[in-house]
Structure formats: C-alpha cells, structure tokens
Design a protein around this motif. Structure first.
Motif, PDB file in Angstrom:
ATOM      1  N   LYS A 108       0.929  -1.196   0.104  1.00  0.00           N
ATOM      2  CA  LYS A 108      -0.175   0.126   0.027  1.00  0.00           C
ATOM      3  C   LYS A 108       0.973   1.142  -0.014  1.00  0.00           C
ATOM      4  CE  LYS A 108      -4.006   0.238   0.143  1.00  0.00           C
ATOM      5  NZ  LYS A 108      -5.078  -0.005  -0.923  1.00  0.00           N
ATOM      6  N   LYS A 112       0.958   4.334  -2.736  1.00  0.00           N
ATOM      7  CA  LYS A 112       0.905   5.597  -2.367  1.00  0.00           C
ATOM      8  C   LYS A 112       2.048   6.378  -2.882  1.00  0.00           C
ATOM      9  CE  LYS A 112      -0.631   8.128   1.585  1.00  0.00           C
ATOM     10  NZ  LYS A 112      -1.225   7.885   2.908  1.00  0.00           N
ATOM     11  N   THR A 118      -5.362   2.975  -6.187  1.00  0.00           N
ATOM     12  CA  THR A 118      -5.730   1.833  -5.283  1.00  0.00           C
ATOM     13  C   THR A 118      -6.726   2.166  -4.378  1.00  0.00           C
ATOM     14  OG1 THR A 118      -4.947   0.059  -3.795  1.00  0.00           O
ATOM     15  CG2 THR A 118      -3.571   2.113  -3.661  1.00  0.00           C
ATOM     16  N   ALA A 119      -7.214   1.531  -3.449  1.00  0.00           N
ATOM     17  CA  ALA A 119      -8.265   2.043  -2.557  1.00  0.00           C
ATOM     18  C   ALA A 119      -7.513   3.022  -1.498  1.00  0.00           C
ATOM     19  CB  ALA A 119      -9.064   0.918  -1.851  1.00  0.00           C
ATOM     20  N   ARG A 120      -8.130   3.922  -0.862  1.00  0.00           N
ATOM     21  CA  ARG A 120      -7.375   4.779  -0.074  1.00  0.00           C
ATOM     22  C   ARG A 120      -7.403   4.235   1.461  1.00  0.00           C
ATOM     23  NH1 ARG A 120     -10.172   9.099  -2.745  1.00  0.00           N
ATOM     24  NH2 ARG A 120     -12.042   8.325  -1.687  1.00  0.00           N
ATOM     25  N   TYR A 121      -6.409   4.202   2.117  1.00  0.00           N
ATOM     26  CA  TYR A 121      -6.277   3.512   3.453  1.00  0.00           C
ATOM     27  C   TYR A 121      -5.460   4.155   4.536  1.00  0.00           C
ATOM     28  CZ  TYR A 121      -1.224   3.355   2.150  1.00  0.00           C
ATOM     29  OH  TYR A 121       0.124   4.048   1.837  1.00  0.00           O
ATOM     30  N   GLN A 122      -5.584   3.648   5.645  1.00  0.00           N
ATOM     31  CA  GLN A 122      -4.516   3.935   6.704  1.00  0.00           C
ATOM     32  C   GLN A 122      -3.935   2.627   7.378  1.00  0.00           C
ATOM     33  OE1 GLN A 122      -4.730   6.883   8.501  1.00  0.00           O
ATOM     34  NE2 GLN A 122      -6.278   7.999   7.242  1.00  0.00           N
ATOM     35  N   GLU A 186      -9.170  -0.007   4.679  1.00  0.00           N
ATOM     36  CA  GLU A 186      -9.334   0.849   3.214  1.00  0.00           C
ATOM     37  C   GLU A 186     -10.448   0.875   2.846  1.00  0.00           C
ATOM     38  OE1 GLU A 186      -6.621  -1.485   0.932  1.00  0.00           O
ATOM     39  OE2 GLU A 186      -8.261  -2.665  -0.084  1.00  0.00           O
ATOM     40  N   GLU A 187     -10.905   1.872   1.961  1.00  0.00           N
ATOM     41  CA  GLU A 187     -12.263   2.294   1.485  1.00  0.00           C
ATOM     42  C   GLU A 187     -12.572   0.730   0.754  1.00  0.00           C
ATOM     43  OE1 GLU A 187     -12.468   4.910  -1.796  1.00  0.00           O
ATOM     44  OE2 GLU A 187     -10.498   4.704  -2.292  1.00  0.00           O
ATOM     45  N   ARG A 281      -8.307  -0.440 -10.164  1.00  0.00           N
ATOM     46  CA  ARG A 281      -7.617  -0.241  -8.999  1.00  0.00           C
ATOM     47  C   ARG A 281      -7.001  -1.542  -8.639  1.00  0.00           C
ATOM     48  NH1 ARG A 281      -8.557   4.220 -10.211  1.00  0.00           N
ATOM     49  NH2 ARG A 281      -9.912   5.980  -8.997  1.00  0.00           N
TER      50      ARG A 281
END
Ligand code: AMP
Ligand code: GLY
Length: 426
Positions: A108, A112, A118-122, A186-187, A281
């Motif tokens: 991930k 970034k 790709t899916a937004r994530y933390q 992630e989203e 994505r």
C-alpha cells in the motif's frame, strides 16, 4: 535438463505439465508434489515447500539446472535468494521483492508513494488507534491483516460493531498470528474483479491472458472465502482499452517503483484488479502465479514456458515474443465436502477411463495410497477444458467433472456464468 518445481497444488501441476512439453526437460522434481503430480514428475513428498534448507540441499545434490518456486511462503522465506546463493538458476522473486505480497503495508505504501491507483487506506499498529478511526468511518469498510494469512486475512465489516470485532480478532486475538501485528483499513470499492498474471524480468513485462476467479464457496458468490472454486480465461470485462490503461497506470509504474525501491521484481507478478467506475484499481498484488488462475492461463500459452522462465531469469524478456491461443479455458474445482471448513480426507477417487482431448485434470489435494489416489486436501482436483468459446469450455469442464467421483465431492455449479453474461452483453 533437470528441473525442479516447489509446491504441491493444482497450480504446480499446471506448471509441471507445461514444462514437460519442452523436450529438453529430462526430469522434473516436484517438492513435495502430490499423488496426481506423480504421474508427470518425480515427487519428493518428504521435502515440504517451506523446508528451505532441504530444498537447497536437494537441488545441489541432484544438480538441478533450473528451479521454479511457486507458492508464497517459500518466496517470502527467501527460497530464491538461497537457491541463487547455491548457484542454481530459478524463477521467482527474491524475499525483498516478495514483500509486494507478504506485506500489505509495504504494497500500500509503495502504491501511495508512486501514485499507483488503489483504495484509500490507513495503517495501524495499535488497536486503540484503529478503533478510534473506525468510529469516524463509513461502512462497509475493508480490514486487512498485514502479512500472509492463507488468503483469509481480509474482512469486510458492514457495521461499526463488526469492524470492532474484526480489529480485535486480527490485532488482539491474533486470528492470523503475527500477520496481524499491523493492519490496513481501506475504502470499500466496487466493480468486476480481474486477475492479470504477468511475466516480468524487472523491466520488460508480458501480461498473460486475463482471468476471473470465483473465491466464495457457494453458488451465486455466497458462503465463505476459499482459495478459489473455479476460474475462466479470458475475463470479458478486461477489454483491450482497459488493458492499455492498466499497462500505463499500474503495470509499468509498479515495475519502476520496485526498481526505484532497490528490489526489482523478477517472476510472475499477479495483479488483483477491480474495475471501478473511476477506473482500474489494485486490490492486491501476489508475488506468484495464482491458484486456480494458472490452471486456465497456462493451457492457453503457445510459447514454450521454460524459455519464458529462463528469459525472466536472464533478464532478456524484452527480446522474447509471448503468444497466446485464441479461445477460452474454464477450470472447475472439485473440493472435499465441508471445505473451507472442516472436511474429511482419505476418500478414494474414481476417474473415467479417458478424458476428452481438450480436458486436463490438475491434481491439487490428493495422495497415492496403495497405488490408489485418495483425497488429502480441501481442493482436490481442478478440471480444465480449453475450447474455441467460453460456453464450450464450461460445458466440457462440467461434463468431465461429472465423470469424476469421490465421497463428499463438492463443486460450484455457476463457474463462468457472470463472465458468459458479460461477454454476451458486449
Ligand atoms: P485479497 O485477499 O486482498 O485478494 O482480498 C480478498 C477479496 O476481498 C478480494 O478478492 C475482494 O473481493 C475483496 N476486497 C479486498 N479489498 C477490497 C476493497 N478495497 N474493496 C472491496 N473489496 C475488496
Ligand atoms: N486465486 C487467488 C490467489 O491465487 O491468490
């Protein structure tokens, strides 16, 4: 040449059968292999795919000329690094490059940093912070364990309560062991999923025919996630236009990113893609051939497989055209009743006297007992047919699957239906 394939499932059987087509392959060792692979290779059941010391010692003692490391675990454990140190040419990424699969945090952050869609994530390494974040999130949401978890480390909670349970089970109860030390949240994305496997030597890339997996256990995509209950190739959602977008925005940037990070990827890079309304994505990368994607992709390969694998190892892939057959392939998995939960093993398997000429049965979970094949795993067989149309391939694969029996045999009856409908809608 003496060849060696590490692994013992349907994917490895497909690789062995394809390697065998090259007359230079005088012997193929499969470590550990399985009961069915034993018809095509010399299996070494006492050496498991994670026994890196034993694998290297075996390869040296037998004078193996070329090795293929297929499963994720030995790749993450540095099997390719160790074989190279012992002077044995082989196909597969080294441990540093294998992190693209073995650490979701690594992959991930890579996407970034290099702007790969790709899916937004933390990322979280503390449950308290993850729980605080979830209280502000919308649902469904996706919670992923960082490490390898037999394909089970992804949870899609529909509510805050379910999400809290997901975080607790991964990070506190360690449902997936150390793989859950860190998590990615992630989203949730929507759209058709496509698997694209690609040969790459770090710079040049040759995407294979696209495919579609069927991960859920039950018809209509219901039930638990499995290793894959069937596949079809090509995937009708993956048009030439989308393929070009993926090449420009995902495939080439990923290879460049890995080079820039000092870990060029050589081997088979698997792009798990979702075709969202906003464009393709990356859902996940795998550092290896997919299973059971390989069982529909390799039957359509026209170029000699060993030649391609050697070009990857020698970094000469740019000079090698890779050709694919027209038509389609379908693979139906025959599983043990109860899979992916508890199932029984040791059931004798009966085969018809002959399979149709366009059908191949890849063995995934069986062993020889007193000269008879008996079940030994959850996914037992992958029955693949190749034909001019997907409809024909499905018909032939299901007809062959019908003729094979063992107690508790379980299969999905709708493999390829979505692909057929999508293909006809175009
Ligand atoms: P993975 O193990 O990463 O392939 O994830 C397993 C499955 O979870 C995928 O095949 C998708 O169906 C689903 N999945 C993973 N990430 C997402 C996401 N961000 N949005 C929607 N579904 C996802
Ligand atoms: N079929 C999915 C995988 O190999 O990970």
């Amino acid at each position: 040449m003496k060849l060696m394939v590490i692994g013992g499932g349907g994917r490895e059987h497909a690789i062995v059968k394809k390697l065998k087509e090259n007359p230079a392959a005088e012997v193929i060792y499969a470590l550990p292999g399985n009961g069915g692979i034993a018809a095509d290779a010399v299996c070494v059941p006492e050496i498991g795919a994670k026994d890196i010391d034993a694998i290297v010692a075996f390869a040296v003692s037998r004078g193996v000329d070329f090795a293929v490391v297929a499963p994720d675990d030995p790749l993450a454990l540095g099997c390719v690094d160790r074989l190279h140190e012992a002077g044995i040419p082989c196909f597969g990424p080294d441990a540093k490059a294998a992190r693209i699969e073995s650490s979701k945090v690594f992959s991930k952050n890579l996407m970034k940093k290099y702007g790969i869609p790709t899916a937004r994530y933390q990322v979280f390494d503390q449950p308290a912070a993850a729980l605080a974040y979830l209280r502000t999130a919308s649902f469904p949401i996706v919670v992923k364990a960082d490490g390898l978890a037999l394909g089970k480390g992804v949870l899609i909670p529909q509510s805050l309560a379910e999400a809290e349970n997901a975080v607790k089970s991964i990070m506190e109860d360690r449902a997936f062991g150390d793989a859950g030390r860190e998590i990615v949240i992630e989203e949730f994305l929507t759209g058709p999923e496509v698997s694209v496997l690609a040969f790459t030597d770090g710079t040049a890339i040759r995407p294979m025919v696209s495919s579609m997996d069927h991960k859920r256990a039950g018809d209509g995509d219901t039930g638990l996630n499995t290793g894959g209950m069937g596949t079809v190739a090509p995937n009708p959602y993956y048009t030439p236009e989308i393929a070009q977008v993926c090449m420009d925005t995902i495939f080439l940037p990923t290879l460049a990113a890995m080079r820039a990070e000092g870990c060029p990827f050589k081997g088979c890079l698997y792009f798990g893609l979702m075709l969202t309304p906003e464009g393709p994505r990356v859902i996940e990368y795998n550092c290896r051939f997919g299973d059971p994607e390989t069982q529909v992709v390799l039957p359509l390969l026209k170029t000699d497989l060993l030649t391609i694998l050697q070009a990857v190892e020698n970094e000469t892939l740019a000079d090698l055209p890779v050709e694919w057959a027209e038509g389609a392939a379908a693979c139906v998995i025959l599983a043990s009743g109860g899979y992916p939960g508890h199932y029984e093993t040791g059931k004798p398997i009966s085969f018809p006297e002959a399979l149709a000429e366009n059908v191949t049965c890849y063995h995934a979970g069986d062993k020889l007992e007193g000269g008879r094949l008996v079940t030994s795993g959850g996914r037992v067989l992958g029955v693949t047919a190749a034909a001019p149309t997907l409809r024909q391939a499905l018909q032939d694969a299901y007809a062959a699957a019908e003729g094979i029996s063992f107690e508790g045999k379980y299969l999905r009856h709708d493999i390829g239906q979505r692909a057929l409908a999508a293909g006809e809608g175009q």
